[in-house]
Enzyme design. Structure first.
Site, mmCIF file in Angstrom:
data_model
loop_
_atom_site.group_PDB
_atom_site.id
_atom_site.type_symbol
_atom_site.label_atom_id
_atom_site.label_comp_id
_atom_site.label_asym_id
_atom_site.label_seq_id
_atom_site.Cartn_x
_atom_site.Cartn_y
_atom_site.Cartn_z
ATOM 1 C CE LYS A 174 -3.842 -2.364 2.348
ATOM 2 N NZ LYS A 174 -4.848 -2.319 3.442
ATOM 3 C CE1 TYR A 197 -9.146 -3.570 0.440
ATOM 4 C CE2 TYR A 197 -8.103 -1.660 -0.538
ATOM 5 C CZ TYR A 197 -8.018 -2.845 0.178
ATOM 6 O OH TYR A 197 -6.787 -3.298 0.629
ATOM 7 C CG PHE A 240 -13.043 1.033 7.393
ATOM 8 C CD1 PHE A 240 -12.578 0.474 6.214
ATOM 9 C CD2 PHE A 240 -13.702 0.208 8.305
ATOM 10 C CE1 PHE A 240 -12.775 -0.871 5.926
ATOM 11 C CE2 PHE A 240 -13.901 -1.152 8.030
ATOM 12 C CZ PHE A 240 -13.433 -1.688 6.834
ATOM 13 N NE ARG A 291 -6.205 -13.123 4.939
ATOM 14 C CZ ARG A 291 -6.702 -11.887 4.789
ATOM 15 N NH1 ARG A 291 -6.619 -11.253 3.648
ATOM 16 N NH2 ARG A 291 -7.277 -11.281 5.805
ATOM 17 C CB THR A 319 -6.981 -6.471 9.778
ATOM 18 O OG1 THR A 319 -7.383 -7.639 9.052
ATOM 19 C CG2 THR A 319 -7.403 -5.216 9.034
ATOM 20 N NE ARG A 335 -2.175 -6.019 7.086
ATOM 21 C CZ ARG A 335 -3.275 -6.630 6.655
ATOM 22 N NH1 ARG A 335 -3.746 -7.687 7.291
ATOM 23 N NH2 ARG A 335 -3.918 -6.176 5.596
ATOM 24 C CG ASN A 384 -3.665 -2.728 6.956
ATOM 25 O OD1 ASN A 384 -3.588 -2.313 5.816
ATOM 26 N ND2 ASN A 384 -4.654 -3.497 7.373
ATOM 27 C CG HIS A 429 -5.059 -6.463 -0.507
ATOM 28 N ND1 HIS A 429 -6.271 -6.642 0.097
ATOM 29 C CD2 HIS A 429 -5.059 -7.252 -1.603
ATOM 30 C CE1 HIS A 429 -6.988 -7.508 -0.624
ATOM 31 N NE2 HIS A 429 -6.269 -7.884 -1.669
ATOM 32 C CD GLU A 476 -8.310 -9.343 -4.041
ATOM 33 O OE1 GLU A 476 -7.150 -9.655 -3.730
ATOM 34 O OE2 GLU A 476 -9.203 -9.086 -3.201
HETATM 35 P P1 ATP Z 1 -6.797 -6.398 3.079
HETATM 36 O O1 ATP Z 1 -8.144 -6.699 2.437
HETATM 37 O O2 ATP Z 1 -6.324 -4.987 2.825
HETATM 38 O O3 ATP Z 1 -5.786 -7.439 2.767
HETATM 39 P P2 ATP Z 1 -7.723 -7.534 5.529
HETATM 40 O O4 ATP Z 1 -8.311 -8.604 4.669
HETATM 41 O O5 ATP Z 1 -6.799 -7.937 6.632
HETATM 42 O O6 ATP Z 1 -6.956 -6.477 4.674
HETATM 43 P P3 ATP Z 1 -10.310 -6.281 5.573
HETATM 44 O O7 ATP Z 1 -11.296 -6.552 6.642
HETATM 45 O O8 ATP Z 1 -10.523 -6.890 4.228
HETATM 46 O O9 ATP Z 1 -8.865 -6.657 6.159
HETATM 47 O O10 ATP Z 1 -10.207 -4.701 5.432
HETATM 48 C C1 ATP Z 1 -9.661 -4.111 4.258
HETATM 49 C C2 ATP Z 1 -8.821 -2.929 4.658
HETATM 50 O O11 ATP Z 1 -9.662 -1.910 5.196
HETATM 51 C C3 ATP Z 1 -7.793 -3.190 5.770
HETATM 52 O O12 ATP Z 1 -6.598 -3.752 5.307
HETATM 53 C C4 ATP Z 1 -7.587 -1.806 6.325
HETATM 54 O O13 ATP Z 1 -6.707 -1.047 5.490
HETATM 55 C C5 ATP Z 1 -8.983 -1.202 6.224
HETATM 56 N N1 ATP Z 1 -9.702 -1.361 7.490
HETATM 57 C C6 ATP Z 1 -10.275 -2.501 7.969
HETATM 58 N N2 ATP Z 1 -10.851 -2.296 9.165
HETATM 59 C C7 ATP Z 1 -10.647 -0.988 9.463
HETATM 60 C C8 ATP Z 1 -10.995 -0.144 10.557
HETATM 61 N N3 ATP Z 1 -11.679 -0.613 11.603
HETATM 62 N N4 ATP Z 1 -10.616 1.154 10.504
HETATM 63 C C9 ATP Z 1 -9.927 1.643 9.449
HETATM 64 N N5 ATP Z 1 -9.561 0.920 8.379
HETATM 65 C C10 ATP Z 1 -9.911 -0.392 8.378
HETATM 66 MG MG MG Z 2 -9.511 -8.204 2.965
#
Ligand code: ATP
Ligand code: MG
Length: 140
Positions: A9, A49, A57, A85, A91, A102, A112, A115, A126
């Site tokens: 990111k 997304y 968010f 992962r 996350t 992370r 974070n 992705h 994707e």
């Molecule tokens: P990613 O999809 O980016 O790999 P992830 O699968 O671990 O991450 P997701 O639940 O899919 O997590 O959330 C997608 C992204 O949205 C997160 O990586 C983070 O950047 C953002 N995000 C998720 N939860 C929050 C939150 N509570 N506050 C702010 N940003 C968030």
């Molecule tokens: Mg995700």
């Protein structure tokens, strides 16, 4: 053999972490099969997304994902999705295990650093979102 999509990111690219993140990926036995740097448009980030559209968010997420260039990569290996992962960590960096990307590098739950796809179907979608078949060696 499995394929997954990785994104470093904008917060990771901005802080010169591409090499360190690639090292963690390769040390885990994952192959970087294709990679490129791009700057996502607002439309692309919103589409990528879209599953989080209703989350509070979402706006912040789209804004941070378009705040600078990202590095998108196709990773291949045994159990690539789960393995990547695991290297990424939880996350929320506060909950991420020691040694994960992370834990070591994330700024916050929003910024974070990386992705990774979460299932075979999303991995396919994707990868196709960012890469033409001609950009993935051995895939044509
Ligand atoms: P990613 O999809 O980016 O790999 P992830 O699968 O671990 O991450 P997701 O639940 O899919 O997590 O959330 C997608 C992204 O949205 C997160 O990586 C983070 O950047 C953002 N995000 C998720 N939860 C929050 C939150 N509570 N506050 C702010 N940003 C968030
Ligand atoms: Mg995700």
């Amino acid at each position: 053999m499995e394929t997954t999509l990785s994104i470093i990111k904008p917060d990771g690219v901005r802080r010169n972490l591409i090499g360190k993140i690639f090292a963690k990926i390769e040390d885990k036995g994952l192959r970087i099969a294709a990679t490129k740097m791009i700057h996502l448009s607002k439309k692309q980030a919103e589409m990528f997304y879209a599953v989080h559209k209703e989350r509070p968010f979402y706006g912040e997420l789209v804004e941070s994902m378009t705040s600078g260039p990202v590095v998108v990569s196709v990773l291949q290996g045994a159990n690539a999705i789960a393995n990547y992962r695991e290297v990424m960590g939880a996350t929320n960096p506060a909950e991420a295990a020691a040694g994960t990307i992370r834990k070591e590098f994330a700024v916050s739950i929003g910024e974070n650093t990386v992705h990774g796809s979460d299932a075979p179907e999303t991995a396919t979608t994707e990868v196709n979102f960012f890469f033409a078949a001609s950009e993935i060696p051995n895939k044509e």
